[in-house]
Design a protein around this motif. Structure first.
Motif, mmCIF file in Angstrom:
data_model
loop_
_atom_site.group_PDB
_atom_site.id
_atom_site.type_symbol
_atom_site.label_atom_id
_atom_site.label_comp_id
_atom_site.label_asym_id
_atom_site.label_seq_id
_atom_site.Cartn_x
_atom_site.Cartn_y
_atom_site.Cartn_z
ATOM 1 N N ASP A 286 -6.577 -17.121 -1.256
ATOM 2 C CA ASP A 286 -6.070 -16.662 -2.539
ATOM 3 C C ASP A 286 -5.055 -15.547 -2.316
ATOM 4 O O ASP A 286 -5.162 -14.764 -1.368
ATOM 5 N N PHE A 287 -4.100 -15.464 -3.239
ATOM 6 C CA PHE A 287 -3.032 -14.465 -3.136
ATOM 7 C C PHE A 287 -2.844 -13.764 -4.462
ATOM 8 O O PHE A 287 -2.876 -14.386 -5.526
ATOM 9 N N SER A 288 -2.657 -12.441 -4.388
ATOM 10 C CA SER A 288 -2.222 -11.667 -5.547
ATOM 11 C C SER A 288 -0.948 -10.919 -5.177
ATOM 12 O O SER A 288 -0.903 -10.225 -4.157
ATOM 13 N N GLY A 289 0.055 -11.085 -5.994
ATOM 14 C CA GLY A 289 1.286 -10.335 -5.792
ATOM 15 C C GLY A 289 1.222 -9.010 -6.522
ATOM 16 O O GLY A 289 0.621 -8.909 -7.593
ATOM 17 N N VAL A 290 1.838 -7.978 -5.922
ATOM 18 C CA VAL A 290 1.930 -6.672 -6.572
ATOM 19 C C VAL A 290 3.407 -6.299 -6.672
ATOM 20 O O VAL A 290 4.172 -6.470 -5.716
ATOM 21 N N LEU A 291 3.809 -5.807 -7.841
ATOM 22 C CA LEU A 291 5.227 -5.582 -8.128
ATOM 23 C C LEU A 291 5.675 -4.176 -7.744
ATOM 24 O O LEU A 291 6.318 -3.478 -8.524
ATOM 25 N N HIS A 292 5.362 -3.773 -6.520
ATOM 26 C CA HIS A 292 5.783 -2.464 -6.022
ATOM 27 C C HIS A 292 7.161 -2.511 -5.383
ATOM 28 O O HIS A 292 7.796 -1.471 -5.221
ATOM 29 N N GLY A 293 7.587 -3.677 -4.957
ATOM 30 C CA GLY A 293 8.772 -3.783 -4.114
ATOM 31 C C GLY A 293 9.983 -4.337 -4.826
ATOM 32 O O GLY A 293 10.173 -4.149 -6.024
ATOM 33 N N MET A 294 10.791 -5.077 -4.061
ATOM 34 C CA MET A 294 12.056 -5.596 -4.565
ATOM 35 C C MET A 294 11.935 -7.028 -5.079
ATOM 36 O O MET A 294 12.884 -7.574 -5.623
ATOM 37 N N THR A 295 10.772 -7.640 -4.898
ATOM 38 C CA THR A 295 10.573 -9.030 -5.307
ATOM 39 C C THR A 295 10.159 -9.077 -6.772
ATOM 40 O O THR A 295 9.311 -8.304 -7.218
ATOM 41 N N LEU B 73 0.819 -1.219 0.000
ATOM 42 C CA LEU B 73 0.000 0.000 0.000
ATOM 43 C C LEU B 73 0.848 1.262 0.000
ATOM 44 O O LEU B 73 0.403 2.314 -0.475
ATOM 45 N N VAL B 74 2.049 1.175 0.562
ATOM 46 C CA VAL B 74 2.886 2.364 0.732
ATOM 47 C C VAL B 74 4.322 2.094 0.321
ATOM 48 O O VAL B 74 4.792 0.957 0.365
ATOM 49 N N ASP B 75 5.004 3.173 -0.040
ATOM 50 C CA ASP B 75 6.455 3.143 -0.201
ATOM 51 C C ASP B 75 7.050 3.746 1.065
ATOM 52 O O ASP B 75 7.042 4.962 1.248
ATOM 53 N N SER B 76 7.510 2.896 1.932
ATOM 54 C CA SER B 76 8.109 3.325 3.195
ATOM 55 C C SER B 76 9.619 3.160 3.177
ATOM 56 O O SER B 76 10.272 3.243 4.221
ATOM 57 N N LYS C 206 16.537 -2.692 1.675
ATOM 58 C CA LYS C 206 15.202 -2.780 1.078
ATOM 59 C C LYS C 206 14.780 -4.223 0.840
ATOM 60 O O LYS C 206 13.592 -4.538 0.913
ATOM 61 N N ARG C 207 15.745 -5.096 0.564
ATOM 62 C CA ARG C 207 15.420 -6.510 0.331
ATOM 63 C C ARG C 207 14.899 -7.202 1.582
ATOM 64 O O ARG C 207 14.291 -8.263 1.489
ATOM 65 N N THR C 208 15.133 -6.609 2.758
ATOM 66 C CA THR C 208 14.652 -7.221 4.000
ATOM 67 C C THR C 208 13.264 -6.729 4.399
ATOM 68 O O THR C 208 12.698 -7.225 5.381
ATOM 69 N N ILE C 209 12.715 -5.764 3.677
ATOM 70 C CA ILE C 209 11.400 -5.219 4.039
ATOM 71 C C ILE C 209 10.358 -6.331 3.993
ATOM 72 O O ILE C 209 10.272 -7.088 3.028
ATOM 73 N N GLY C 210 9.571 -6.423 5.061
ATOM 74 C CA GLY C 210 8.575 -7.473 5.190
ATOM 75 C C GLY C 210 8.964 -8.529 6.200
ATOM 76 O O GLY C 210 8.114 -9.282 6.682
ATOM 77 N N LYS C 211 10.260 -8.603 6.527
ATOM 78 C CA LYS C 211 10.720 -9.507 7.560
ATOM 79 C C LYS C 211 10.648 -8.801 8.912
ATOM 80 O O LYS C 211 10.499 -7.582 8.987
ATOM 81 N N PHE D 219 1.735 6.778 0.412
ATOM 82 C CA PHE D 219 0.867 5.876 -0.331
ATOM 83 C C PHE D 219 1.295 5.851 -1.804
ATOM 84 O O PHE D 219 1.661 6.884 -2.368
ATOM 85 N N PHE D 220 1.245 4.669 -2.414
ATOM 86 C CA PHE D 220 1.467 4.609 -3.853
ATOM 87 C C PHE D 220 0.356 5.388 -4.555
ATOM 88 O O PHE D 220 -0.744 5.555 -4.011
#
Length: 217
Positions: free
Chosen positions: A183-192, A15-18, A44-49, A88-89
């Motif tokens: 169900d899952f949807s990925g969004v390509l906002h990050g580093m993944t 939802l956001v670029d933090s 940035k690669r560790t964001i979400g952990k 917010f994006f």
């Protein structure tokens, strides 16, 4: 995409670029303890952990007491720097409002503290847009353990897991949805990358959040 009754989102890089705030806080702690040579991309690669996991990855430290100390320092820095450096994006509010207008239940499940997420929504005038937030302080086990997502599903009204879409940017989020049976949807906002997300069960991998909006029938 099909219409769901409940949409649950990860927060950072979904939802956001933090990233600016996160990098600033990590740099504050790492610099205090002489950890040089860590790049912004590595952070940035560790964001979400969890913070403990992130500091261990970045420094090689595994001693729990030291990692807990680093976490406390990070949280103090985040109280100063995080909200002001989180945005917010461009499509986030538009998409949340569109889903809300169709009667969907909206939630957030994040490793970030709930109060910090609420702070951004309140300071930008969007408080009340999401129906509930499950933060890092609300669970005993962090993602990819499904505890937080299952707690969120329990708070949502109507329908079962088949009516829930979890949206996230990382393989941690994808694994969380898989463990929870949603169900899952990925969004390509990050580093993944798309390829990394496609390795997990998914209904879609989208460039931005507009891609999860239901197709009119």
């Amino acid at each position: 995409m099909k219409r769901y009754t409940t949409y649950i989102f990860d927060f950072d890089y979904t939802l956001v670029d933090s990233s600016r705030g996160i990098v600033t806080c990590f740099r504050h702690v790492l610099g205090n303890h002489g950890h040089t040579g860590v790049t912004d991309t590595e952070i940035k690669r560790t964001i979400g952990k969890t913070l403990e996991e992130s500091f261990s990855i970045l420094t090689g430290i595994t001693e729990a007491g030291t990692l807990a100390d680093y976490k406390r320092e990070y949280v103090k820095a985040a109280d100063v720097h995080m909200t002001a450096n989180t945005f917010f994006f461009p499509e986030t509010i538009e998409v949340l409002e569109a889903l809300k207008s169709e009667g969907a239940v909206l939630g957030i499940v994040s490793t970030k503290f709930r109060y910090r997420i609420l702070d951004l929504f309140e300071k930008t005038g969007h408080d009340g847009l999401v129906d509930f937030i499950v933060g890092g302080e609300d669970v005993k086990a962090a993602k990819p353990d499904p505890e937080g997502l299952l707690l969120a599903i329990g708070r949502a009204s109507g329908g079962g897991k088949s009516e829930v879409l979890y949206v996230g940017d990382s393989v941690v989020d994808a694994a969380t949805a898989q463990a929870a049976g949603t169900d899952f949807s990925g969004v390509l906002h990050g580093m993944t990358t798309r390829e990394e997300l496609e390795a997990y069960p998914h209904v879609a991998i989208v460039d931005d959040l507009r891609g999860i909006l239901p197709i009119p029938v």
